[in-house]
Design a protein around this motif. Sequence first.
Motif, PDB file in Angstrom:
ATOM      1  N   HIS A   1       0.832  -1.193   0.000  1.00 58.27           N
ATOM      2  CA  HIS A   1       0.000   0.000   0.000  1.00 58.27           C
ATOM      3  C   HIS A   1       0.875   1.255   0.000  1.00 58.27           C
ATOM      4  CE1 HIS A   1      -3.008  -2.887   0.963  1.00 58.27           C
ATOM      5  NE2 HIS A   1      -3.939  -2.002   1.241  1.00 58.27           N
ATOM      6  N   MET A   2       1.969   1.213   0.747  1.00 61.95           N
ATOM      7  CA  MET A   2       2.834   2.392   0.824  1.00 61.95           C
ATOM      8  C   MET A   2       3.406   2.740  -0.539  1.00 61.95           C
ATOM      9  SD  MET A   2       4.783   1.970   4.430  1.00 61.95           S
ATOM     10  CE  MET A   2       5.559   3.571   4.334  1.00 61.95           C
ATOM     11  N   LEU A   3       3.724   1.732  -1.326  1.00 61.36           N
ATOM     12  CA  LEU A   3       4.273   1.999  -2.652  1.00 61.36           C
ATOM     13  C   LEU A   3       3.279   2.772  -3.508  1.00 61.36           C
ATOM     14  CD1 LEU A   3       5.984  -1.426  -3.354  1.00 61.36           C
ATOM     15  CD2 LEU A   3       7.100   0.748  -2.856  1.00 61.36           C
ATOM     16  N   LEU A   4       1.995   2.533  -3.275  1.00 56.47           N
ATOM     17  CA  LEU A   4       0.964   3.201  -4.061  1.00 56.47           C
ATOM     18  C   LEU A   4       0.600   4.569  -3.505  1.00 56.47           C
ATOM     19  CD1 LEU A   4      -1.496   0.241  -4.695  1.00 56.47           C
ATOM     20  CD2 LEU A   4      -0.126   1.439  -6.397  1.00 56.47           C
ATOM     21  N   TYR A   5       0.579   4.695  -2.192  1.00 53.93           N
ATOM     22  CA  TYR A   5      -0.050   5.872  -1.592  1.00 53.93           C
ATOM     23  C   TYR A   5       0.884   6.789  -0.823  1.00 53.93           C
ATOM     24  CZ  TYR A   5      -4.165   3.178  -2.732  1.00 53.93           C
ATOM     25  OH  TYR A   5      -5.114   2.465  -3.401  1.00 53.93           O
ATOM     26  N   VAL A   6       2.148   6.413  -0.648  1.00 48.53           N
ATOM     27  CA  VAL A   6       3.057   7.232   0.152  1.00 48.53           C
ATOM     28  C   VAL A   6       4.234   7.686  -0.709  1.00 48.53           C
ATOM     29  CG1 VAL A   6       4.573   7.269   2.167  1.00 48.53           C
ATOM     30  CG2 VAL A   6       2.409   6.034   2.268  1.00 48.53           C
ATOM     31  N   ASP A   7       4.519   8.979  -0.635  1.00 50.97           N
ATOM     32  CA  ASP A   7       5.649   9.530  -1.363  1.00 50.97           C
ATOM     33  C   ASP A   7       6.945   9.055  -0.706  1.00 50.97           C
ATOM     34  OD1 ASP A   7       6.321  12.211  -3.265  1.00 50.97           O
ATOM     35  OD2 ASP A   7       7.836  11.609  -1.798  1.00 50.97           O
ATOM     36  N   ALA A   8       7.810   8.430  -1.485  1.00 48.63           N
ATOM     37  CA  ALA A   8       9.020   7.829  -0.924  1.00 48.63           C
ATOM     38  C   ALA A   8       9.982   8.876  -0.375  1.00 48.63           C
ATOM     39  CB  ALA A   8       9.722   6.974  -1.979  1.00 48.63           C
ATOM     40  N   ASP A   9       9.962  10.089  -0.933  1.00 52.97           N
ATOM     41  CA  ASP A   9      10.892  11.127  -0.486  1.00 52.97           C
ATOM     42  C   ASP A   9      10.470  11.739   0.842  1.00 52.97           C
ATOM     43  OD1 ASP A   9      12.539  10.825  -2.665  1.00 52.97           O
ATOM     44  OD2 ASP A   9      11.397  12.258  -3.871  1.00 52.97           O
ATOM     45  N   THR A  10       9.178  12.006   0.968  1.00 53.86           N
ATOM     46  CA  THR A  10       8.705  12.718   2.162  1.00 53.86           C
ATOM     47  C   THR A  10       8.047  11.792   3.184  1.00 53.86           C
ATOM     48  OG1 THR A  10       6.546  13.125   1.180  1.00 53.86           O
ATOM     49  CG2 THR A  10       8.269  14.776   0.776  1.00 53.86           C
ATOM     50  N   LEU A  11       7.724  10.586   2.765  1.00 49.68           N
ATOM     51  CA  LEU A  11       6.976   9.626   3.580  1.00 49.68           C
ATOM     52  C   LEU A  11       5.616  10.180   3.996  1.00 49.68           C
ATOM     53  CD1 LEU A  11       9.692   7.934   5.806  1.00 49.68           C
ATOM     54  CD2 LEU A  11       8.649   7.114   3.707  1.00 49.68           C
TER      55      LEU A  11
END
Length: 84
Positions: free
Chosen positions: A66-76
């Motif tokens: 889910h994080m890969l889809l909904y969370v920005d990897a740079d800012t979390l």
Amino acid sequence: MPPVIDREKCLGCGVCADVCPLQVFSYHRDKDKVPEVKRPYECWHCNACVLDCRAHAIELRLPLTHMLLYVDADTLKPKDLPVR
Ligand code: SF4
Ligand code: SF4
């Protein structure tokens, strides 16, 4: 990961139990101050309880998929999703 309720912040309104489509929470207004996460394995991480909790008392840790889809990897932080 299923939702975790901060007992200090919780107002005991029961909204999370009302909105959860999968009855993850158990809550009886007459006897409970804080809802119980009764069926954590049923949570499908729709985020409805988090969004509707006016006390911001619910933390939901999303699975990696889910994080890969909904969370920005740079800012979390949550991505801005397009409105449909
Ligand atoms: S919606 Fe928030 S404040 Fe209301 S019972 Fe649930 S966790 Fe507590
Ligand atoms: S994230 Fe959705 S399914 Fe999971 S406990 Fe909250 S409302 Fe229920």
